[in-house]
Scaffold this motif. Structure first.
Motif, PDB file in Angstrom:
ATOM      1  N   GLN A 133       9.218   6.636  -8.544  1.00 53.45           N
ATOM      2  CA  GLN A 133       9.221   5.377  -7.812  1.00 53.45           C
ATOM      3  C   GLN A 133       9.295   5.581  -6.311  1.00 53.45           C
ATOM      4  N   VAL A 134       9.064   6.799  -5.906  1.00 50.55           N
ATOM      5  CA  VAL A 134       9.258   7.132  -4.491  1.00 50.55           C
ATOM      6  C   VAL A 134       8.402   6.254  -3.594  1.00 50.55           C
ATOM      7  N   ARG A 135       9.004   5.798  -2.550  1.00 43.17           N
ATOM      8  CA  ARG A 135       8.261   5.011  -1.565  1.00 43.17           C
ATOM      9  C   ARG A 135       8.235   5.778  -0.266  1.00 43.17           C
ATOM     10  N   LYS A 136       7.314   5.365   0.584  1.00 36.92           N
ATOM     11  CA  LYS A 136       7.422   5.881   1.945  1.00 36.92           C
ATOM     12  C   LYS A 136       8.610   5.202   2.580  1.00 36.92           C
ATOM     13  N   LYS A 137       9.013   5.696   3.729  1.00 40.88           N
ATOM     14  CA  LYS A 137      10.283   5.230   4.303  1.00 40.88           C
ATOM     15  C   LYS A 137      10.316   3.713   4.453  1.00 40.88           C
ATOM     16  N   GLU A 138      11.343   3.147   3.901  1.00 42.73           N
ATOM     17  CA  GLU A 138      11.456   1.700   3.960  1.00 42.73           C
ATOM     18  C   GLU A 138      12.638   1.287   4.819  1.00 42.73           C
ATOM     19  N   THR A 139      13.402   2.269   5.260  1.00 37.37           N
ATOM     20  CA  THR A 139      14.559   1.899   6.055  1.00 37.37           C
ATOM     21  C   THR A 139      14.499   2.652   7.361  1.00 37.37           C
ATOM     22  N   LYS A 140      15.137   2.118   8.337  1.00 34.73           N
ATOM     23  CA  LYS A 140      15.342   2.936   9.536  1.00 34.73           C
ATOM     24  C   LYS A 140      16.717   2.602  10.078  1.00 34.73           C
ATOM     25  N   LEU A 141      17.279   3.506  10.774  1.00 30.17           N
ATOM     26  CA  LEU A 141      18.603   3.260  11.304  1.00 30.17           C
ATOM     27  C   LEU A 141      18.503   2.394  12.534  1.00 30.17           C
ATOM     28  N   LYS A 153       0.820  -1.221   0.000  1.00 34.35           N
ATOM     29  CA  LYS A 153       0.000   0.000   0.000  1.00 34.35           C
ATOM     30  C   LYS A 153       0.856   1.274   0.000  1.00 34.35           C
ATOM     31  N   ASP A 154       2.121   1.143   0.419  1.00 35.59           N
ATOM     32  CA  ASP A 154       2.991   2.321   0.444  1.00 35.59           C
ATOM     33  C   ASP A 154       3.662   2.593  -0.898  1.00 35.59           C
ATOM     34  N   LEU A 155       3.441   1.710  -1.844  1.00 40.44           N
ATOM     35  CA  LEU A 155       4.187   1.823  -3.104  1.00 40.44           C
ATOM     36  C   LEU A 155       3.304   2.404  -4.203  1.00 40.44           C
ATOM     37  N   PRO A 156       3.919   3.167  -5.096  1.00 39.28           N
ATOM     38  CA  PRO A 156       3.135   3.696  -6.220  1.00 39.28           C
ATOM     39  C   PRO A 156       2.869   2.602  -7.263  1.00 39.28           C
ATOM     40  N   GLY A 157       1.972   2.875  -8.166  1.00 37.59           N
ATOM     41  CA  GLY A 157       1.705   1.967  -9.278  1.00 37.59           C
ATOM     42  C   GLY A 157       0.881   0.769  -8.844  1.00 37.59           C
ATOM     43  N   ARG A 179       8.758  -3.845 -12.718  1.00 32.96           N
ATOM     44  CA  ARG A 179       9.802  -3.975 -11.703  1.00 32.96           C
ATOM     45  C   ARG A 179       9.499  -5.174 -10.836  1.00 32.96           C
ATOM     46  N   PHE A 180      10.490  -5.989 -10.630  1.00 33.39           N
ATOM     47  CA  PHE A 180      10.298  -7.280  -9.983  1.00 33.39           C
ATOM     48  C   PHE A 180      11.031  -7.260  -8.645  1.00 33.39           C
ATOM     49  N   SER A 181      10.348  -7.650  -7.575  1.00 32.09           N
ATOM     50  CA  SER A 181      11.047  -7.721  -6.296  1.00 32.09           C
ATOM     51  C   SER A 181      11.215  -9.168  -5.879  1.00 32.09           C
ATOM     52  N   TYR A 182      12.336  -9.443  -5.247  1.00 38.45           N
ATOM     53  CA  TYR A 182      12.592 -10.799  -4.739  1.00 38.45           C
ATOM     54  C   TYR A 182      13.554 -10.651  -3.577  1.00 38.45           C
ATOM     55  N   GLY A 183      13.328 -11.419  -2.554  1.00 39.83           N
ATOM     56  CA  GLY A 183      14.230 -11.353  -1.404  1.00 39.83           C
ATOM     57  C   GLY A 183      15.588 -11.872  -1.805  1.00 39.83           C
ATOM     58  N   ASP A 190       8.735 -12.566  -5.377  1.00 31.18           N
ATOM     59  CA  ASP A 190       7.985 -11.826  -4.365  1.00 31.18           C
ATOM     60  C   ASP A 190       6.827 -11.089  -5.032  1.00 31.18           C
ATOM     61  N   SER A 191       7.100  -9.911  -5.545  1.00 31.32           N
ATOM     62  CA  SER A 191       5.990  -9.193  -6.153  1.00 31.32           C
ATOM     63  C   SER A 191       6.456  -8.462  -7.404  1.00 31.32           C
ATOM     64  N   VAL A 192       5.464  -7.993  -8.176  1.00 35.31           N
ATOM     65  CA  VAL A 192       5.779  -7.241  -9.390  1.00 35.31           C
ATOM     66  C   VAL A 192       5.077  -5.901  -9.315  1.00 35.31           C
ATOM     67  N   GLN A 193       5.814  -4.882  -9.719  1.00 28.49           N
ATOM     68  CA  GLN A 193       5.242  -3.536  -9.715  1.00 28.49           C
ATOM     69  C   GLN A 193       5.136  -3.036 -11.152  1.00 28.49           C
TER      70      GLN A 193
END
Lengths: 425, 1145
Positions: free
Chosen positions: B901-909, B575-579, B803-807, B890-893
């Motif tokens: 392609q901006v996402r909401k924050k996906e990383t944290k320190l 839900k945080d990703l565009p497209g 765009r293809f995602s895979y762990g 995993d998933s396809v965008q």
């Protein structure tokens, strides 16, 4: 101070060279990029040094088979100290550490030889073959040759420019027009630069003089070339369609080779360095029917690979053309080829990703009887490519113990002093 | 003798000072001898006459200077000036004045005699500056000292400066940002790129995308490299006399000029298809992507056509562009182009005469060659104008004062002030001051210098350059390191990466220097003792700041940083990703797929994995009967075996009833065969591949001419190793000559294997006989093929980025087949799922997604992407590492072209970074190659952390790895070089050149410490000089040659003691326990600060100091002291001094 490594190359002096009898007159270096795989150079079934008589050559260098008595194939020299992965760059002909964007740390063997061989108007000519747009956009690049530490020597990659420079004075049409326009410009610049001497103190005139003299050097060469029109006219290559509208990069490669041969035959130069792939890992050979380009070519096996067979055989045809062209011109009691040595190798040892533990070479011609021919010579990996360069220096009458290698490195990288006796007569 | 004669010690710049030393010009050699001989007789003959000849040196027959004895005279000059001779134990010693007199006499005479023989310039060299005694300069000022000046001169631009000007013609650099004062801004020097060199690139700001890696980007862009001709490798380099321009350089400048002018006129030199507004507009075929045997290959990897540019160029639009954009030639445009280029290259407007000259040349050229060629060639001479390559300080018009000095004025003064800081043209206010007649007096200069010093938006690369040349910390990347020894010392394992890291450290140290300059308090002392360092997040160079423990491991907390913790990736939510996102939970699954959540770089709660190839071939291909095959087939039952071989038949694509298996060392299976006739045969083997096999089973073919050994990977399907095509069973080893009759032709061995070796069948085919078996090439489709299909509903027809995602799952396969089904057919990709995303197609990678490119799709429902468990072919070169066994999905965008392609924050320190965030200079190229996506804005990769170093381990720049490495060699520390640095740059001493008779070698004893190996320097003849260096360098033995802190060496406590001696400041002398103690002591010394002032003087005046400069140096030192160690105060004092402002012609 005891520890500062003494890095002064052990170079022979010109005086030594002058005292030589016998007459090696020219040396040609031909470097193909992406490595020269051992499988593509060692005669089939050979493991140790032996005569080449009756030998079968690998598919890649098959076109050299009719000339077995005139060549020697060398394997087992090393370039461990040259950092040859991707390319040793200046280290390939310098025998010292090279690397992308690293400046040369001393002069290279081709330049050294060009000073020692009988002098010509343009002692050292360098040509580089790449893909068409690189040759257009970067008509001069430096990667392999150097005249001293920090001083790269540029290779000419655009046959139009080179033709204009060397044969422009005797050409006609557009070539002549551009040549003359550029000459005029350079003379103007020389005049403007000379005006700049005004107001300078004596102490600065020497400094500024080298700048002004730079232009007169260039203009001098241009006027000397016009005075040399006899031989230039006799041997100038045909300025054909392939110069102006090349279909493939190989048209320009051929054109550059033609210019190189003409420069040798006309006595314009004594040392020619040919860089197929311009000393780097790039290049393309679409004219040979090869679609894959650039860096990828280096990621392939070579022997048994039709792509590399085409490139290597193309190199061999060029080598044969060089030999036959020089054989066609009489010199002394024989031909020009009798007094010539051609050194064929790669600027990155045996393959693209390599530590340089073996570095194959093919030598063509016996260099006025100095080199043995008709042999496969396998070294044991304890002597560096520098030793081969010392050997060539020995052959031209300027022996030295080591070429561009100081004592500290020699302890680590060279098992012996002096030339490779196995190669010399 | 008047004081004037004594103190006009023109031995430093004698050529320029002849005016002041009329009686010492020594035109007459007898005069030289008559003045020198008494000195020699008085102080030297005791030891060096015909009888004594100490050290094989005798002066009794030494006449005037000539080419043969010049070396000896040079030695006398150095030894006497440095107070080395007469030896200290001698009672009769010349005083300082006598020494200087002699030195001056010798230098003047050497210049005269050697004028036609190559000249004598050594006294001008920066390294000889310290030959002028420190106490003469900073002691009581001699009376009647004439005021100083510098010689009128021309000054070749520093290569960096020349380069910056060229860059201005082709690039629009970002303006200064007060919030990121360290980040690169217009006017900063062109920093290193590709981390080891400096280049400027044509069109770097215009790059939209490229094929391949940043390596190929670099090689595809046109670039210009600086034209360097420096003769000096260490220390100060920016002396006018060290530089000129020779003929090959002028030709290169002319060639580069044509390239630059063409770019200014037309932008990137590229084909029409290389320009686009957006990546999606680029046709795949032009991206050089081709599908070959199911494998995606890049055919334009690293060629110029592989780079793509924005249609709308970002280059500066100048009068050169305007001239070429318009048809025909127009005088006004031509003049505008000439004037523009002239001012851009020389930093001043042309005179009317200059404009006329260059206009004439370009017009002539256009007449000769037509507009396009003619204008480009005709404008190049401006690049070669004297003022474009040299700065002049000739003072041709001013009025001399009573000392024959002329103050700089006009443009020359303006450019001199400007060049003290900047590589760009003078700023508006300075120009204005010149124009309005407010740049005439010392006060005017003071006002402008103060203003410039306080204006941070005026970039001052020349100041930074001084600190690089003074410390030499930028030389670390030039030191070759032995790979093995480097790794042992805790460095990086590849010397190339090491060099790159060293170059990055230069950038970091640059910034540290600037921060200290910003504080502007006790600048030198702070540089020498600060506990701060600037580090990136990357752990690798924290290691260099670390500590080496007893067992050779890096231990301890090298430096504070929590910042060294890497950012951890967390899963993102669809839900945080565009497209349009189709996650694996919505995919159509066939075959066996297992859920996993092991890797965090995923979308949603999990992803799916399956083992590749398990359902294939083995089941699909039944065992073959040997008798049904063409040629001669020898099956394993006929093999002669040694060692232990088991039998198995589980993998079906074998020949006969079973195959042999072994992992017992020494097991061999030899295949005998009887050849009907002599000749060439193709040798083919079956291998019954499986994951538990050896990846390098040794198979040897014994042929007529010898043996040929192969290493066969028996883990993957046959046929992929060598040419020869795959039929699912056999793999060809090639053609070999065999004799007729019985022959042991092939041997399988377990030697050197890393799993089970299989020996099954060997087939020999005469040339021309086809080895084809029934249904060849590809095996039948497996019955239970595992596939995953992603269905999607497109809201409208159009072009989408897929765009293809895979762990990044452990054991992920290196050649997973992913098919995009689009409107125009199918495109198959072979993804390496074990590497970083984006590693293959180098675009649009953001650690989660791999872009597969842009494709056209229809509106409505569509099965758009399929992931298969089938094995993609792998080439021989990919064998070296593990190939993995899981396909991961995993998933396809799907992003409609143009969507960011901006996402909401996906990383944290994991932890907050230690230390303040600072910025460092990086080139556009570096930023470009590091950006996360072709369409993404440039990443702020210039961020670094300012951290504190442990006080018991490090202190200041001299203890930073890059300084230590810069003063080391390939295999060890270089105590001599380090000691020499301290002696010369801090203590103001000098070391005479190494005598030619010295064989400069330490014994090669790898098991001994450097300190022990340096015992050879204690021999009497060596120690004379080495005592001035070695004891100052050896305290740095507390670090190894990679710069790591250590307490032990070769298993014993490391000896870090040393000594400061003959410093000239009594309180300084004495032994020290380690480098930190020594540095601390030095940083408090008055003399050390004065020597620093001497170096700053040399750099900004471009020459060595003379005794006449003593007041200038003393004032500068006072200004520095009075201001609490302010560099600004020091500079203000120097740049308003007589040495800077006055010239003597």
């Amino acid at each position: 101070m005891a520890v500062a490594a003494v890095t002064a190359p052990l170079l022979p002096s010109l005086a030594q060279a002058a005292s030589v009898k016998g007459k090696p007159k020219r040396v040609i270096f031909f470097l193909q990029n992406n490595g020269f795989h051992t499988d593509t150079c060692i005669p089939l079934g050979m493991k140790s040094s032996a005569s080449l008589s009756g030998a079968k050559l690998p598919e890649s260098i098959k076109p050299l088979e009719p000339y077995l008595d005139k060549i020697s194939i060398i394997n087992g020299l090393h370039g461990l100290h040259t950092s040859p992965t991707h390319s040793a760059y200046y280290g390939a002909l310098g025998g010292y550490p090279g690397g992308e964007l690293r400046l040369p740390s001393a002069e290279t063997i081709d330049y050294t030889l060009s000073k020692l061989l009988p002098q010509t108007m343009l002692p050292h000519l360098r040509i580089g073959m790449g893909d068409l747009s690189s040759m257009e956009s970067q008509p001069t690049v430096a990667a392999l040759s150097a005249s001293e530490a920090g001083k790269p020597l540029y290779m000419n990659c655009n046959p139009n420019h080179l033709f204009q420079t060397l044969f422009g004075s005797i050409a006609d049409g557009d070539v002549k027009k551009r040549y003359e326009a550029k000459s005029r410009i350079l003379k103007e610049v020389e005049l403007v630069a000379a005006k700049g001497k005004s107001g300078l103190l004596e102490s600065d005139l020497a400094l500024y003089g080298s700048y002004v003299n730079g232009f007169s050097d260039i203009n001098d060469l241009r006027s000397k070339l016009s005075d040399y029109s006899g031989p230039l006219k006799k041997y100038q290559p045909e300025y054909s369609e392939k110069y102006l509208s090349p279909q493939y990069e190989t048209d320009w490669h051929d054109a550059l080779l033609d210019i190189g041969i003409a420069a040798l035959k006309s006595g314009l130069t004594n040392t020619l360095t040919i860089a197929s792939g311009r000393g780097d890992v790039w290049g393309s050979w679409e004219g040979l029917g090869i679609e894959t380009t650039g860096h990828f070519l280096g990621h392939m096996e070579q022997e048994g690979n039709p792509i590399w067979h085409k490139i290597r055989q193309y190199n061999c045809r060029m080598l044969v053309k060089l030999m036959e062209s020089l054989e066609s011109v009489p010199e002394g009691k024989g031909t020009m080829m009798d007094n010539t040595l051609i050194v064929y190798t790669s600027n990155n040892a045996d393959k693209q990703h390599t530590n340089g533990s073996t570095w194959p070479f093919i030598l063509l011609g016996n260099c006025s009887g100095r080199f043995k021919t008709g042999r496969f010579v396998q070294f044991d990996g304890s002597r560096p490519i520098n030793a081969l360069y010392s050997t060539i220096l020995d052959a031209v009458g300027a022996p030295c113990d080591r070429y561009n290698m100081d004592k500290t490195n020699a302890i680590k990288y060279d098992s012996h002093f002096g030339p490779l006796r196995e190669l010399l007569v | 003798m008047t004081l004037r004669k004594v103190v006009c010690v023109s031995f430093v710049v004698a050529a320029h000072f002849s005016l002041l030393t009329p009686k010492l010009s020594a035109d007459n050699p007898t005069k030289f001898e008559s003045r020198v001989t008494p000195f020699l007789a008085k102080y030297c003959f005791d030891c060096h006459d015909d009888e004594t000849q100490k050290g094989d040196v005798a002066f009794h027959e030494l006449n005037g200077v000539n080419a043969d004895n010049a070396r000896l005279w040079k030695s006398i000059w150095e030894q006497v000036a440095l107070k080395e001779m007469p030896p200290k134990k001698k009672k009769t010693q010349p005083n300082l004045e006598e020494r200087q007199q002699l030195a001056e006499l010798i230098v003047t005479e050497m210049q005269r005699v050697l004028k036609e023989k190559g000249g004598f310039y050594e006294h001008l060299h920066p390294s000889k500056g310290n030959l002028l005694d420190h106490d003469l300069l900073f002691g009581e000022l001699p009376k009647n000292l004439e005021p100083t000046s510098s010689p009128a001169r021309i000054w070749r631009l520093h290569p960096q400066e020349h380069f910056t000007r060229l860059n201005e013609l082709i690039s629009v650099e970002p303006p200064y940002d007060p919030n990121k004062p360290g980040a690169r801004a217009r006017g900063d020097h062109v920093p290193t790129d590709r981390k080891t060199g400096t280049n400027i690139y044509l069109g770097i700001h215009d790059v939209l995308d490229w094929v391949g890696t940043s390596f190929s980007l670099h090689h595809s862009l046109k670039n210009i490299t600086p034209i360097l001709s420096t003769k000096v490798k260490r220390g100060l380099q920016h002396y006018p006399y060290l530089y000129s321009v020779n003929s090959s350089e002028t030709l290169r400048i002319a060639n580069d000029a044509e390239t630059i002018i063409r770019f200014m006129a037309y932008g990137p030199d590229a084909k029409a298809f290389q320009f686009a507004d957006h990546v999606s507009d680029i046709d795949e075929k032009h991206r050089g992507i081709a599908i070959y045997k199911g494998r995606t290959i890049l055919t334009k990897h690293g060629v110029p056509q592989g780079v793509f540019f924005y249609k709308k160029s970002k280059r500066p639009i100048t009068p050169v562009h305007d001239l070429m954009a318009e048809p025909g030639v127009n005088d006004e445009r031509l003049k505008a182009a000439v004037d523009f280029l002239f001012e851009a290259l020389t930093l001043r407007p042309p005179t009317a005469e200059e404009t006329a000259t260059y206009l004439r040349i370009v017009k002539q050229s256009i007449e000769d060659l037509g507009k396009e060629q003619g204008a480009i060639l005709g404008l190049t001479p401006i690049f070669l104008d004297r003022a474009a390559l040299f700065r002049t300080e000739l003072c041709e018009t001013g009025t001399p004062d009573k000392y024959d000095r002329v103050m700089l004025e006009g443009q020359e003064l303006s450019l001199a002030i400007n060049a003290a800081f900047s590589y760009l043209a003078p700023d508006t206010k300075l120009k204005q001051a010149l124009k309005t007649g407010r740049l005439k007096t010392r006060e005017d200069v003071k006002r402008e210098v103060t203003r410039i010093l306080n204006d941070d938006s005026i970039r001052k690369p020349a100041i930074l350059r001084f600190f690089r040349e003074y410390f030499d910390y930028d030389l670390a990347s030039k030191v070759d390191k032995d790979d093995i020894l480097l790794k042992k010392a805790g460095g990086l394992s590849k010397s190339k990466s090491h060099r790159q890291l060293m170059a990055e450290m230069t950038t970091n140290t640059d910034r540290l220097v600037e921060l200290i300059l910003k504080e502007d308090k006790n600048v030198l002392s702070e540089l020498l003792t600060t506990d701060r360092a600037i580090l990136p997040e990357n752990l690798s160079d924290h290691g260099y700041f670390g500590e080496m423990s007893k067992n050779g491991k890096i231990v301890g907390k090298p430096v504070v940083p929590d910042s060294s913790k890497k950012k951890a990736l967390l899963p993102v939510q669809a839900k945080d990703l565009p497209g349009i996102i189709v996650d694996n939970s919505d995919a159509k699954v066939m075959g066996k797929w297992t859920k996993s959540s092991r890797s965090k770089d995923r979308v949603g709660s999990d992803y799916l994995i399956t083992e590749v190839g398990v359902n294939e071939k083995a089941k699909a291909l039944p065992p073959l009967k040997a008798t049904a095959l063409p040629g001669i087939v020898v099956d394993n039952q006929d093999a002669k075996t040694t060692g232990y071989w088991g039998k198995a038949s589980g993998v079906k694509n074998h020949v006969g009833s079973e195959y042999l298996l072994s992992r017992t060392p020494g097991s061999k299976a030899v295949y005998p065969v009887k050849f009907p006739e002599e000749g060439k045969y193709e040798v083919r083997i079956t291998i019954a591949q499986h994951a538990n096999r050896s990846s390098k089973t040794l198979v040897t073919v014994r042929h007529k001419g010898g043996e040929e050994a192969f290493r066969i990977n028996q883990r993957i399907s046959a046929g992929s190793f060598n040419k020869g095509g795959s039929d699912g069973y056999f793999q060809s080893l090639g053609f070999f000559e065999f004799p007729s009759g019985p022959w042991d032709a092939v041997e399988f061995s377990t030697k050197g294997g890393d799993g089970l070796a299989v020996a099954d069948a060997v087939q020999f085919l005469a040339p021309g006989i086809s080895g084809v078996i029934g249904q060849e090439t590809e095996p039948a489709a497996p019955s239970e093929k595992s596939t995953l299909v992603y269905p999607v509903t497109f809201p409208k027809a159009g072009r989408y980025e897929v765009r293809f995602s895979y762990g990044k799952h452990p054991g992920a396969y290196i050649a997973t087949l992913v098919t995009v089904r689009h409107k125009n057919g199918e495109t198959i990709f072979r993804l390496n799922q074990s590497g970083g995303k984006g590693s293959f197609l180098k675009r649009s990678s953001d650690k989660y997604f791999q872009s597969l490119g842009y494709f056209d799709f229809p509106a409505g429902q569509w099965d758009a992407v399929e992931v298969s468990a089938k094995k993609g072919n792998i080439s021989a070169n990919e064998y070296s590492g593990s190939i993995g066994k899981y396909a991961v999905a995993d998933s396809v965008q799907f992003l409609i072209a143009g969507t960011p392609q901006v996402r909401k924050k996906e990383t944290k320190l994991v932890k907050s970074p230690g230390g303040e965030i600072v910025h460092v200079r990086l080139t556009e190229y570096f930023k470009l190659s590091k950006r996360s996506s072709a369409d993404a804005p440039l990443r702020s990769s210039s961020e670094r952390h300012l951290v504190r170093l442990p006080a018991d381990q490090r202190m200041g720049i001299l203890t930073h790895p890059n300084w230590l490495v810069a003063h080391s060699d390939a295999m060890d520390n270089h105590a001599i070089l380090r000691g020499k640095w301290i002696r010369e740059r801090l203590l103001g001493g000098a070391i005479p050149d190494v005598p030619i008779t010295v064989d400069a070698m330490l014994p090669d004893e790898p098991k001994e410490t450097l300190r022990h190996r340096m015992r050879v320097t204690r021999e009497e003849s060596c120690w004379k000089c080495h005592r001035k260096m070695d004891p100052l360098g050896l305290p740095f033995e507390m670090f190894n040659h990679a710069g790591l802190f250590r307490t032990t060496e070769l298993g014993k406590p490391v000896n870090t003691t040393g000594e400061i001696s003959n410093s000239g400041e009594a309180t300084l002398d004495g032994s020290v326990n380690n480098a930190l103690e020594m540095i601390e002591k030095l940083s408090r010394s008055e003399r050390v600060k004065q020597v620093f002032v001497r170096h700053a003087f040399r750099y900004w005046m471009g020459r060595n100091e003379t005794i006449n400069d003593a007041p200038v140096l003393q004032d500068a030192y006072k200004a520095y002291e009075a201001s609490g160690g302010s560099m600004k105060a020091l500079l203000l004092s120097l740049l308003t001094s007589d040495s800077f402002l006055y010239r003597t012609r």
